[in-house]
Design a protein around this motif. Structure first.
Motif, mmCIF file in Angstrom:
data_model
loop_
_atom_site.group_PDB
_atom_site.id
_atom_site.type_symbol
_atom_site.label_atom_id
_atom_site.label_comp_id
_atom_site.label_asym_id
_atom_site.label_seq_id
_atom_site.Cartn_x
_atom_site.Cartn_y
_atom_site.Cartn_z
ATOM 1 N N LYS A 28 -44.596 -27.291 41.409
ATOM 2 C CA LYS A 28 -42.995 -27.772 41.026
ATOM 3 C C LYS A 28 -43.192 -26.949 40.026
ATOM 4 O O LYS A 28 -44.104 -27.606 38.737
ATOM 5 N N LYS A 29 -41.998 -25.807 39.668
ATOM 6 C CA LYS A 29 -41.882 -25.362 38.374
ATOM 7 C C LYS A 29 -40.851 -27.111 37.399
ATOM 8 O O LYS A 29 -40.072 -27.815 37.208
ATOM 9 N N LYS A 45 -45.763 -23.602 47.243
ATOM 10 C CA LYS A 45 -44.444 -24.769 47.638
ATOM 11 C C LYS A 45 -44.799 -25.918 46.812
ATOM 12 O O LYS A 45 -43.869 -26.593 46.406
#
Length: 173
Positions: free
Chosen positions: A64-65, A61
Motif C-alpha cells: 500500500k502506498k 497489490k
C-alpha cells in the motif's frame, strides 16, 4: 504417466529441434501440458518467469502506498483517489485553494459566515459544510468532514460538479 481426474498433468521431455539424439534433451526444453482450461508452460524458464511475474503482481497489490502525514501527503493521496474516481484537479489547484481557505490547517472552522450563522460552519482544509460533504463524499475516504483527505476529495468532487474542476476555483466557492 499417472492421471488425477480433470487436473491431470503430463510431463514430456522434448528434445531441441537442433538435437538429433534424444539423449541430448536438456532441462530447459521441458514441455508441460496442463488441463485444457489452464495455460501451457513450454519451458522451465517460462515457468520461472510466470511464477516471478505472479509474485511481483502479488507484492505490488499487497504494497500500500504510504503518504506523508502533512499537507503535501494529503494532497498527493487525494490526487491518487481523485484519479481513480475520475475527479479532475491538480496539485497546484488544490494547494492554492487550501491555502486560501484554511492556510493548510485541517481543523480550521469558520464561525462567522452565513453557513455558521445557520448552524453549519465550514470546516477543514477546503472549508466544506457538512451537507456538501455528505452529498459529495468520495467512497474509500473516512466519513469525517475534518479528515484531510476526505475533505479534499469531497471538495474537489463538489468543485468538479459545479465548476468543472477545483482548478477553476479562484475564490470562495
Amino acid at each position: 504417466m499417472a492421471t488425477a481426474g480433470a487436473a491431470a498433468v503430463a510431463l514430456t521431455l522434448a528434445p531441441s529441434p537442433a538435437s538429433a539424439a534424444p539423449a541430448a534433451a536438456d532441462a530447459s526444453k521441458v514441455a508441460v501440458s496442463v488441463a485444457a482450461d489452464a495455460p501451457t508452460v513450454k519451458t522451465v524458464k517460462d515457468a520461472k518467469d510466470a511464477k516471478d511475474s505472479a509474485k511481483a503482481k502479488k507484492a505490488k497489490k499487497a504494497k500500500k502506498k504510504v503518504y506523508a502525514d502533512n499537507l503535501d501527503g494529503w494532497i498527493k493521496e487525494a490526487l491518487d483517489i481523485m484519479k481513480s474516481e475520475g475527479i479532475p484537479g491538480s496539485y497546484e489547484g488544490l494547494h492554492r485553494n487550501i491555502m486560501r481557505e484554511s492556510s493548510g490547517n485541517p481543523n480550521a472552522q469558520n464561525n462567522w459566515d452565513v453557513n455558521a450563522q445557520n448552524g453549519t460552519p465550514s470546516k477543514g482544509l477546503l472549508q466544506v459544510i457538512q451537507p456538501t460533504f455528505e452529498a459529495y463524499h468520495v467512497d474509500g475516504t473516512p466519513h469525517d468532514l475534518t479528515d484531510p483527505v476526505a475533505n479534499i476529495t469531497a471538495a474537489a468532487n463538489y468543485a468538479a460538479d459545479k465548476y468543472g474542476s477545483i482548478d477553476n476555483v479562484d475564490s470562495a466557492y
